[in-house]
Design a protein around this motif. Structure first.
Motif, PDB file in Angstrom:
ATOM      1  N   ARG A 287      -6.510   4.783  -0.156  1.00  0.00           N
ATOM      2  CA  ARG A 287      -5.356   5.073  -1.505  1.00  0.00           C
ATOM      3  C   ARG A 287      -5.831   6.837  -1.710  1.00  0.00           C
ATOM      4  O   ARG A 287      -5.935   7.598  -1.294  1.00  0.00           O
ATOM      5  CB  ARG A 287      -4.711   4.532  -2.189  1.00  0.00           C
ATOM      6  N   PRO A 288      -7.004   6.472  -3.199  1.00  0.00           N
ATOM      7  CA  PRO A 288      -7.457   7.578  -3.799  1.00  0.00           C
ATOM      8  C   PRO A 288      -8.471   8.477  -2.297  1.00  0.00           C
ATOM      9  O   PRO A 288      -8.908   9.039  -2.345  1.00  0.00           O
ATOM     10  CB  PRO A 288      -7.824   7.581  -4.726  1.00  0.00           C
TER      11      PRO A 288
ATOM     12  N   ARG B  31     -13.481  12.769  -9.333  1.00  0.00           N
ATOM     13  CA  ARG B  31     -12.322  14.608  -9.380  1.00  0.00           C
ATOM     14  C   ARG B  31     -12.743  14.931 -10.241  1.00  0.00           C
ATOM     15  O   ARG B  31     -13.104  14.849 -10.503  1.00  0.00           O
ATOM     16  CB  ARG B  31     -10.959  13.384  -9.779  1.00  0.00           C
ATOM     17  N   LEU B  32     -12.398  16.073  -9.627  1.00  0.00           N
ATOM     18  CA  LEU B  32     -13.637  17.351 -10.327  1.00  0.00           C
ATOM     19  C   LEU B  32     -12.244  17.897 -11.587  1.00  0.00           C
ATOM     20  O   LEU B  32     -12.927  17.986 -12.794  1.00  0.00           O
ATOM     21  CB  LEU B  32     -13.723  18.524  -9.491  1.00  0.00           C
ATOM     22  N   ARG B  33     -11.050  18.320 -11.715  1.00  0.00           N
ATOM     23  CA  ARG B  33      -9.953  18.578 -12.101  1.00  0.00           C
ATOM     24  C   ARG B  33      -8.673  17.494 -11.960  1.00  0.00           C
ATOM     25  O   ARG B  33      -8.671  17.325 -11.181  1.00  0.00           O
ATOM     26  CB  ARG B  33      -9.774  19.886 -12.142  1.00  0.00           C
ATOM     27  N   GLY B  34      -7.815  18.198 -13.047  1.00  0.00           N
ATOM     28  CA  GLY B  34      -6.580  17.528 -12.623  1.00  0.00           C
ATOM     29  C   GLY B  34      -6.388  16.424 -13.712  1.00  0.00           C
ATOM     30  O   GLY B  34      -7.330  16.008 -14.214  1.00  0.00           O
ATOM     31  N   PRO B  35      -5.501  15.148 -13.706  1.00  0.00           N
ATOM     32  CA  PRO B  35      -5.469  14.130 -14.768  1.00  0.00           C
ATOM     33  C   PRO B  35      -6.652  12.799 -14.239  1.00  0.00           C
ATOM     34  O   PRO B  35      -6.967  12.921 -13.665  1.00  0.00           O
ATOM     35  CB  PRO B  35      -4.420  13.459 -14.141  1.00  0.00           C
ATOM     36  N   GLU B  36      -7.616  11.722 -15.107  1.00  0.00           N
ATOM     37  CA  GLU B  36      -8.338  10.988 -15.042  1.00  0.00           C
ATOM     38  C   GLU B  36      -9.668  11.843 -14.090  1.00  0.00           C
ATOM     39  O   GLU B  36     -10.139  11.553 -12.871  1.00  0.00           O
ATOM     40  CB  GLU B  36      -8.175  10.174 -13.819  1.00  0.00           C
ATOM     41  N   SER B  37      -9.750  13.126 -14.121  1.00  0.00           N
ATOM     42  CA  SER B  37     -11.050  14.044 -14.143  1.00  0.00           C
ATOM     43  C   SER B  37     -12.345  13.932 -14.129  1.00  0.00           C
ATOM     44  O   SER B  37     -12.411  13.621 -15.645  1.00  0.00           O
ATOM     45  CB  SER B  37     -10.593  15.322 -13.374  1.00  0.00           C
TER      46      SER B  37
ATOM     47  N   VAL C 235      -2.653  15.439  -1.121  1.00  0.00           N
ATOM     48  CA  VAL C 235      -3.458  14.932  -0.278  1.00  0.00           C
ATOM     49  C   VAL C 235      -3.887  13.794  -1.649  1.00  0.00           C
ATOM     50  O   VAL C 235      -4.820  13.874  -1.469  1.00  0.00           O
ATOM     51  CB  VAL C 235      -4.123  14.900   0.267  1.00  0.00           C
ATOM     52  N   GLY C 236      -3.354  13.263  -2.456  1.00  0.00           N
ATOM     53  CA  GLY C 236      -3.412  12.381  -4.161  1.00  0.00           C
ATOM     54  C   GLY C 236      -4.436  13.575  -4.265  1.00  0.00           C
ATOM     55  O   GLY C 236      -5.583  13.006  -5.057  1.00  0.00           O
ATOM     56  N   GLU C 237      -4.621  14.768  -4.704  1.00  0.00           N
ATOM     57  CA  GLU C 237      -5.710  15.799  -5.830  1.00  0.00           C
ATOM     58  C   GLU C 237      -6.436  15.713  -5.106  1.00  0.00           C
ATOM     59  O   GLU C 237      -7.493  15.691  -6.162  1.00  0.00           O
ATOM     60  CB  GLU C 237      -5.724  15.255  -6.628  1.00  0.00           C
TER      61      GLU C 237
ATOM     62  N   LEU D  29       1.010  -0.608  -0.497  1.00  0.00           N
ATOM     63  CA  LEU D  29       0.120   0.167   0.160  1.00  0.00           C
ATOM     64  C   LEU D  29       0.911   1.092  -0.239  1.00  0.00           C
ATOM     65  O   LEU D  29       1.754   1.862   0.893  1.00  0.00           O
ATOM     66  CB  LEU D  29      -0.816  -0.138   1.210  1.00  0.00           C
ATOM     67  N   ILE D  30       0.368   1.996  -0.708  1.00  0.00           N
ATOM     68  CA  ILE D  30       1.313   3.267  -0.900  1.00  0.00           C
ATOM     69  C   ILE D  30       0.321   4.457  -0.075  1.00  0.00           C
ATOM     70  O   ILE D  30      -0.343   4.826  -1.427  1.00  0.00           O
ATOM     71  CB  ILE D  30       1.945   3.959  -2.167  1.00  0.00           C
ATOM     72  N   SER D  31       0.289   5.125   0.464  1.00  0.00           N
ATOM     73  CA  SER D  31      -0.604   6.492   0.264  1.00  0.00           C
ATOM     74  C   SER D  31      -0.210   7.320  -0.584  1.00  0.00           C
ATOM     75  O   SER D  31       1.006   7.668  -0.385  1.00  0.00           O
ATOM     76  CB  SER D  31      -0.097   6.660   2.625  1.00  0.00           C
ATOM     77  N   PRO D  32      -1.293   8.226  -0.221  1.00  0.00           N
ATOM     78  CA  PRO D  32      -0.790   9.763  -0.657  1.00  0.00           C
ATOM     79  C   PRO D  32       0.017  10.230  -0.051  1.00  0.00           C
ATOM     80  O   PRO D  32       0.134  10.204   1.123  1.00  0.00           O
ATOM     81  CB  PRO D  32      -2.638  10.005  -1.163  1.00  0.00           C
ATOM     82  N   SER D  33       1.021  11.000  -0.802  1.00  0.00           N
ATOM     83  CA  SER D  33       1.875  12.208   0.227  1.00  0.00           C
ATOM     84  C   SER D  33       0.983  13.264   0.700  1.00  0.00           C
ATOM     85  O   SER D  33       0.138  13.933   0.090  1.00  0.00           O
ATOM     86  CB  SER D  33       3.520  12.613  -0.410  1.00  0.00           C
TER      87      SER D  33
END
Lengths: 512, 173
Positions: free
Chosen positions: B146-147, A206-212, A84-86, A14-18
């Motif tokens: 995660r997300p 997700r609202l904006r950014g990649p894959e949004s 936090v992960g967008e 598991l990689i938590s978002p920074s």
């Protein structure tokens, strides 16, 4: 044992978002203050010294505001960023709305302290709820994900439902809390259904950014198939947010709740909740779904016009000042919607629209907090004297207080040399720039109709004789300070609006 | 529409459960007894849990049972009993404007049904059960931490706000 361990071993993948803790500090300050306040109050046997709760809340509001100024500087130098992960963003509009909410929190804390003493309520939890509500508002304004936005909305709403019902000796307050809770829960359900439909159409929250949602809408192939789903989803999102900003036809709760809720809470509701909801509206619909604007802009247009016309005209026939101010806050929501409609055009005139919305939200938050602060004092002990006749003769009894209220009311009416004028002027010019002439003209007419209401209160204060028997209105220090700050801000921005307009313009262009 | 051969049994099960849910939902709003309404609601929520099971989302199904049937409905019942509300039949449960709600409700229902059919009428379930995407509980937990880490945090603020609210409303002065 083996059974228990096996899932744990898998989690090392598991990689938590920074987490960018520095940019989260405004939220953490509010959360920390709330927790310290509650735990501290619970642990100390006799409670803290009176006023300490309010001081802590006000200090947290100032600290969160200052931290947002610091973040603003770093945004100017290093550009906006996502956290936090967008899930959250730090950019111009989120900071601007966040500062408005912190200003509202500061003023509300100052007024509430005196109010609770006067009404003899010993309740540190009220401040905890204020802090939670402000936290929810900040999350809403900074969210980059519909789920985060919804959760912010719920934190804000739940805190406000209870705050509305927090004066437990007044049955009206209980009624207001229950009404707000039932209708608010309903509108949250609409919003959530809208989130589900938008997710169904775009496959992301997700609202904006990649894959949004924004990028999904730009690639029209997939979303064209689900166009009807998407449009209805956006419509439900608009219903949920229109309820929160009290736009007609989703306004019917406003007069009852504003009248019944404790007056400082009403001020906080009108300022912070409205600021947060407009921030959320900007972020979720206006900025994230520009490709769909031909579908949702007409809806905003209709909402704006209905809100302006009905808010201004119904305000005129009220006799209770809190109800009048409730309808006036509805019509102010209409003016902000005019700015949103201009923002919906996109491009340069759209940026001007966003700037006008931000400017209006901040100036209105201060203005309405000040107005309800005066109204808290005039309400006298029991918080019941809110009829127009309670204001009669205030000009002779308490000239300075009456003068302050006159400043607020003239500013709300949009008289030149006040912040209210600059705010109204900037939304109307933004609408005219975006060639929405019809809506600009209706906004001007609504301003004229609305002015009658404010003049009625002013006439009642200065020109009519008061009844000598009424309890003398006292002005405690905290509330006096809140009113003083609000008057100073209203006049300074009225005389020298340039710097704040500049800031709002900067904020509107520094988008994530 | 969903007539993939391997999934006929699931379609039939879906239909039966959906029918039970609709009947239950209608009884929730038409029964004159508040406690009965809460119990009918259990049926609707259990039906939703059953639908999740049919979709092989066992984690969501169990959560549904734990949270909605185990906690929320029990809370309703406790709330009704502890607030000394009328437990038997009540005649004044309906708002006098209830008829106004019907056209609005029908319009909303029509719109939602239309958009769902419009968007998904072409979607078919896969023939072979082996091709059905397998969403495990571990994947759900991975996406929560995660997300969706921030929503998970924010949820705790919601609970905190509700907790403080309960203290404010329930404390004795």
């Amino acid at each position: 044992m083996h059974l228990l361990l096996s899932p744990m071993q898998q989690t090392d993948k598991l990689i938590s978002p920074s987490v960018n803790w520095g940019s989260l500090t405004p939220l953490l300050v509010l959360l920390g203050a709330g927790l310290v306040l509650l735990v501290g109050a619970a642990l100390s046997a006799r409670g803290w010294a009176k006023g300490l709760y309010a001081t802590l809340t006000a200090a947290a509001a100032v600290a969160a505001g200052v931290l947002q100024f610091v973040l603003w500087n770093s945004t100017v130098h290093h550009g906006p960023k996502s956290l936090v992960g967008e899930a959250l963003v730090v950019d111009g509009p989120s900071l601007f709305i966040g500062i408005s909410i912190c200003a509202a929190l500061l003023l509300a804390a100052l007024v509430t302290d005196d109010y609770l003493r006067r009404e003899d309520i010993d309740s540190p939890e009220v401040y905890g709820l204020y802090l939670m509500a402000a936290l929810g508002g900040l999350v809403m304004a900074a969210s980059n994900d519909l789920i985060v936005l919804f959760l912010g909305l719920e934190v804000l709403s739940i805190a406000l439902y209870v705050l509305a019902a927090s004066h437990r000796k007044r049955i009206e307050s209980q009624e207001a809390g229950l009404k707000y809770f039932i209708l608010g829960g309903f509108s949250s359900a609409f919003f959530l259904y809208g989130v589900a439909l938008v997710y169904g159409a775009t496959g992301t929250t997700r609202l904006r950014g990649p894959e949004s949602i924004k990028t999904a809408l730009a690639l029209t192939v997939e979303t064209d198939k689900h166009r009807a789903l998407l449009v209805v989803g956006v419509a439900l999102l608009l219903v949920g947010l229109a309820f929160k900003v009290a736009a007609v036809p989703f306004h019917s709760w406003t007069p009852d709740v504003y009248q019944g809720a404790p007056t400082p809470v009403t001020g906080f509701m009108a300022s912070a909740a409205k600021a947060a909801a407009f921030g959320a509206l900007l972020r979720s619909v206006v900025l994230s779904m520009p490709e769909l604007r031909d579908d949702w802009r007409p809806a905003i247009w209709v909402l704006a016009i209905l809100t302006l016309v009905i808010g201004s005209t119904l305000a005129v026939v009220q006799t209770n000042v809190k109800r009048m101010l409730a309808y006036s806050s509805i019509s102010h929501a209409g003016f902000i919607l005019v700015g949103i409609e201009a923002a919906a055009h996109g491009g340069e005139s759209g940026d001007r629209g966003i700037a006008s919305v931000l400017f209006y939200v901040l100036t209105y938050a201060v203005l309405v907090s000040g107005t309800f602060a005066v109204s808290t004092l005039v309400g006298r002990s029991g918080d019941g004297a809110h009829g127009l006749d309670s204001y009669r003769g205030l000009g002779r009894q308490r000239p300075v207080l009456a003068l302050a209220l006159a400043v607020f009311l003239l500013a709300q009416a949009g008289v030149p040399l006040t912040s209210g004028f600059v705010a109204k002027f900037s939304v109307i010019t933004a609408a005219a720039d975006a060639s929405s002439y019809a809506i600009a003209i209706i906004a001007m007419l609504a301003a004229v109709i609305g002015a009658f209401l404010y003049l009625r209160i002013i006439v009642s204060m200065f020109l009519e004789d008061g009844d000598a028997e009424g309890e003398r209105v006292s002005i405690p220090f905290g509330t006096g300070a809140a009113i003083g700050i609000s008057v100073a801000f209203t006049l300074v921005v009225g005389f020298f609006p340039g710097w704040l307009l500049e800031l709002a313009r900067d904020a509107a262009t520094r988008l994530y | 529409m969903l007539a993939a051969s391997g999934l006929v049994a699931q379609n039939i099960a879906f239909g039966i459960v959906a029918l039970i849910m609709i009947v239950g939902a209608l009884r929730v709003v038409t029964t004159k007894n508040v406690v009965h309404a809460a119990l009918w609601l259990v049926l609707v929520l259990a039906g939703a849990a059953a639908q999740y099971l049919i979709l092989s989302a066992e984690f969501v199904a169990i959560t549904q049972v734990l949270v909605y049937i185990g906690a929320v409905t029990v809370l309703f019942l406790f709330g009704t009993m502890l607030t000394r509300a009328q437990l038997g039949r009540a005649t004044d449960l309906n708002n006098k404007n209830w008829a106004l709600g019907i056209p609005v409700a029908l319009l909303l229902l029509g719109t939602l049904v239309y958009v769902l059919i419009d968007s998904f009428h072409a979607e078919k379930l896969v023939d072979d059960p082996k091709d059905v995407p397998n969403v495990t509980t571990q994947q759900i937990s991975d996406s929560i931490f995660r997300p969706y880490l921030v929503p998970f945090w924010a949820l705790s603020f919601v609970l905190l706000a509700a907790l403080i609210g309960a203290i404010v409303l329930a404390r004795k002065d």
